[in-house]
Design an enzyme around this catalytic site. Structure first.
Site, PDB file in Angstrom:
ATOM      1  N   GLY A  12     -10.159  -7.888  -2.276  1.00 55.17           N
ATOM      2  CA  GLY A  12     -10.552  -8.914  -1.320  1.00 55.17           C
ATOM      3  C   GLY A  12     -10.019 -10.289  -1.663  1.00 55.17           C
ATOM      4  N   GLY A  49     -14.352  -3.363  -0.391  1.00 56.05           N
ATOM      5  CA  GLY A  49     -15.687  -2.770  -0.275  1.00 56.05           C
ATOM      6  C   GLY A  49     -15.927  -1.715  -1.341  1.00 56.05           C
ATOM      7  NE  ARG A  75      -4.346  -1.559   1.485  1.00 53.76           N
ATOM      8  CZ  ARG A  75      -5.181  -2.135   2.324  1.00 53.76           C
ATOM      9  NH1 ARG A  75      -5.048  -1.969   3.615  1.00 53.76           N
ATOM     10  NH2 ARG A  75      -6.171  -2.867   1.863  1.00 53.76           N
ATOM     11  CE  LYS A 102     -23.472 -14.542   5.071  1.00 58.14           C
ATOM     12  NZ  LYS A 102     -23.557 -13.279   5.836  1.00 58.14           N
TER      13      LYS A 102
HETATM   14  P1  AMP Z   1     -16.946 -13.389   0.128  1.00 59.62           P
HETATM   15  O1  AMP Z   1     -16.412 -12.752   1.375  1.00 59.62           O
HETATM   16  O2  AMP Z   1     -18.420 -13.284  -0.022  1.00 59.62           O
HETATM   17  O3  AMP Z   1     -16.202 -13.000  -1.118  1.00 59.62           O
HETATM   18  O4  AMP Z   1     -16.725 -14.943   0.327  1.00 59.62           O
HETATM   19  C1  AMP Z   1     -15.466 -15.489   0.477  1.00 59.62           C
HETATM   20  C2  AMP Z   1     -15.610 -16.734   1.257  1.00 59.62           C
HETATM   21  O5  AMP Z   1     -16.491 -17.618   0.581  1.00 59.62           O
HETATM   22  C3  AMP Z   1     -14.299 -17.489   1.394  1.00 59.62           C
HETATM   23  O6  AMP Z   1     -13.935 -17.481   2.752  1.00 59.62           O
HETATM   24  C4  AMP Z   1     -14.640 -18.890   0.915  1.00 59.62           C
HETATM   25  O7  AMP Z   1     -14.116 -19.883   1.747  1.00 59.62           O
HETATM   26  C5  AMP Z   1     -16.141 -18.913   0.984  1.00 59.62           C
HETATM   27  N1  AMP Z   1     -16.705 -19.929   0.103  1.00 59.62           N
HETATM   28  C6  AMP Z   1     -16.492 -20.087  -1.206  1.00 59.62           C
HETATM   29  N2  AMP Z   1     -17.124 -21.196  -1.642  1.00 59.62           N
HETATM   30  C7  AMP Z   1     -17.744 -21.747  -0.599  1.00 59.62           C
HETATM   31  C8  AMP Z   1     -18.554 -22.909  -0.421  1.00 59.62           C
HETATM   32  N3  AMP Z   1     -18.832 -23.718  -1.425  1.00 59.62           N
HETATM   33  N4  AMP Z   1     -19.045 -23.162   0.810  1.00 59.62           N
HETATM   34  C9  AMP Z   1     -18.749 -22.339   1.836  1.00 59.62           C
HETATM   35  N5  AMP Z   1     -18.006 -21.221   1.746  1.00 59.62           N
HETATM   36  C10 AMP Z   1     -17.498 -20.928   0.528  1.00 59.62           C
END
Ligand code: AMP
Length: 393
Positions: free
Chosen positions: A350, A373, A36, A197
Site C-alpha cells: 500500500g 490488505g 506484477r 485511521k
Molecule cells: P492508510 O490508508 O490508513 O494507510 O492511510 C493513508 C493515508 O493517510 C494517506 O492518504 C495520508 O495522506 C493519510 N494521512 C497521513 N497522515 C495524515 C494526517 N496527519 N492527516 C490526515 N491524513 C493523513
C-alpha cells in the site's frame, strides 16, 4: 512451513498457477506498470524449466462476474509472451470450451493463460463447482497471488480442496519475511505504524504489541492517541470514538514493556492542502485553528535514533499526508533512514510501499510486501485462506 513448488514433482504435470496479474492500465488498455507480471516470472520459469505444463489464472479489476472486454487478460498475455520469449496462449474463457481445448493436449513447457477468473460470478463466491472445474484442468495447484491470499475465492483457495496445493516463490517469500519478523525477529524489533485511521489498524497494533520492542505511531492516527493523553490537537484528524481504545493500547504497551513512541513535534497547517500556511510546533502547542499534517524534525531525530539500533524494522502506513509534497518530508525521511539501515527492513504493501518506490529506495529494502490488505491481515495474526489451504511440509 508450507510446501512450495520445489517440494513437489511437476515434471510432465499440468500445473494451475493462481497469479496476481491485476496490473494497472491506462484508458487505452496499455499496462502502465508491469511489476506484477515480472514478479510472477520466477515461478513460471521454474515450472517451464522443470518440464511442467503451465496453466495460469488471475483476476484483473472488478468485472463483477460479467465478461467485459476492458478487463480481458489479453494485454497480460502479450506482455507475458514477450517476457518469457514464447507464445503464451490465451483461452477465451475460464473453465469453458476454449480452456478445456487449450489445456487438454498440452505439451511440456507450454503455457496457457485462462481468461479473467472474475468473469465468472462463482469465483468470488468460492463456489465449489467452479473450484472443481478449475481443478479438473490440472494435476497440481500453485498459489502465487499474495495480494488475494486473504480472500477465500475459488481460484485462491477453493480449488485446493481437489488438488495437491503448494506455494509459488512469491508467496514463499512473503511467508518467510512477514512470518519470520512476527514469530522469530532479530531484536530489537521496531515497528512503525502510520496511516489515516486507528480503526483500520487496531488489530495490527494489538498483535504487534505482543511482538515488538518498540512501536512508533505516526500519521493521522497519532492524533487520536495524542488526544487520549489530554493534548489539544486542534483540527487534526481524530476518531472520537477510538480515544478510549487508544488509551487502552498505550496501557497495554506499558504492561508488555513495549516502548510506544508518539510524535513530539508536528508540522501543522491552516487547511488541508499542499499550499496551506504551515509551521512546526511542539506536540503540546497545537492551536485550535491548525491541523497536524506531518511529523516534525525533533520527532524524526528521535525515531532515527531508535531505528538505528533496530535489527528488524517493519513499516506500514505513511507518517503524514505524503501525497502533498510539502508534507511528505517525514515519510520520505523515514524511508531514507530505512534505506541506510543494516536492519532487516520489511514494508507492508500500500502507501508505505508507494512512498518507498517514489523516493527511489525500493531496492534498498529487505522485503516490500506485494499485498496491501493481505499483509495487514497477516500482521493482524489472521490466517489467510490462500495460504492456509496449502500443504504443510
Ligand atoms: P492508510 O490508508 O490508513 O494507510 O492511510 C493513508 C493515508 O493517510 C494517506 O492518504 C495520508 O495522506 C493519510 N494521512 C497521513 N497522515 C495524515 C494526517 N496527519 N492527516 C490526515 N491524513 C493523513
Amino acid at each position: 512451513m508450507k510446501k512450495t513448488i520445489r517440494d513437489i514433482d511437476v515434471s510432465g504435470k499440468k500445473v494451475l498457477v493462481r497469479c496476481d496479474f491485476n496490473v494497472p492500465q491506462d484508458e487505452n488498455g496499455n499496462i502502465t506498470d508491469i511489476r506484477r507480471i515480472q514478479g510472477a516470472l520466477p515461478t513460471i520459469r521454474y515450472l517451464i524449466d522443470n518440464n511442467a505444463k503451465v496453466i495460469l489464472c488471475s483476476h484483473l479489476g472488478r468485472p463483477k462476474g460479467e465478461v467485459k472486454k476492458e478487463f480481458s487478460l489479453l494485454p497480460v498475455q502479450k506482455e507475458l509472451s514477450k517476457e518469457l520469449g514464447i507464445e503464451v496462449k490465451l483461452a477465451d474463457d475460464i473453465v469453458g470450451k476454449s480452456a478445456k481445448e487449450l489445456t487438454k493436449n498440452m505439451k511440456e513447457r507450454e503455457v496457457v493463460l485462462l481468461e479473467n477468473v472474475r468473469f465468472d460470478k462463482r469465483e468470488e463466491a468460492n463456489d465449489k463447482e467452479l473450484s472443481k472445474e478449475l481443478a479438473s484442468l490440472a494435476d497440481i495447484y500453485v498459489n502465487d497471488a499474495f495480494g488475494t491470499a486473504h480472500r477465500a475465492h475459488s481460484s485462491t483457495a477453493g480449488v485446493s480442496e481437489f488438488l495437491p496445493s503448494v506455494s509459488g516463490f512469491l508467496i514463499e517469500k512473503e511467508i518467510k519475511f512477514l512470518g519470520e519478523a512476527l514469530n522469530n525477529p532479530e531484536r530489537p524489533f521496531v515497528s512503525i505504524i502510520g496511516g489515516k485511521k486507528v480503526s483500520d489498524k487496531i488489530s495490527v497494533i494489538n498483535n504487534l504489541l505482543e511482538k515488538v520492542d518498540v512501536l512508533i505511531i505516526g500519521g493521522g492516527m497519532a492524533y487520536t492517541f495524542l488526544k487520549s493523553e489530554g493534548l489539544n490537537i486542534g483540527k487534526s484528524i481524530c476518531e472520537e470514538d477510538k480515544i478510549d481504545l487508544a488509551k487502552e493500547l498505550i496501557e497495554k504497551a506499558k504492561e508488555k514493556n513495549v516502548k510506544l513512541l508518539l510524535p513530539v513535534d508536528i508540522k501543522v497547517a491552516k487547511e488541508f492542502s499542499n499550499e496551506a500556511e504551515s509551521k512546526v510546533v511542539a506536540v503540546d502547542e497545537i492551536e485550535d485553528e491548525w491541523e497536524g499534517m506531518d511529523i516534525g524534525p525533533k520527532t524524526i531525530e528521535e525515531y532515527k535514533n531508535i531505528l538505528e539500533s533496530a535489527k528488524t524494522i517493519m513499516w506500514n502506513g505513511p507518517l503524514g499526508v505524503f501525497e502533498f509534497d510539502n508534507f511528505a518530508y517525514g515519510t520520505n525521511k523515514i524511508a531514507e533512514i530505512l534505506a541506510n539501515s543494516n536492519a532487516i527492513t520489511i514494508i507492508g504493501g500500500g502507501d508505505s510501499a508507494a512512498a518507498i518506490e517514489k523516493a527511489g529506495y525500493a531496492d534498498k529494502m529487505t522485503h516490500i510486501s506485494t499485498g496491501g490488505g493481505a499483509s495487514l491481515e497477516f500482521l493482524e495474526g489472521k490466517k489467510l485462506p490462500g495460504i492456509e489451504c496449502l500443504l504443510e511440509k
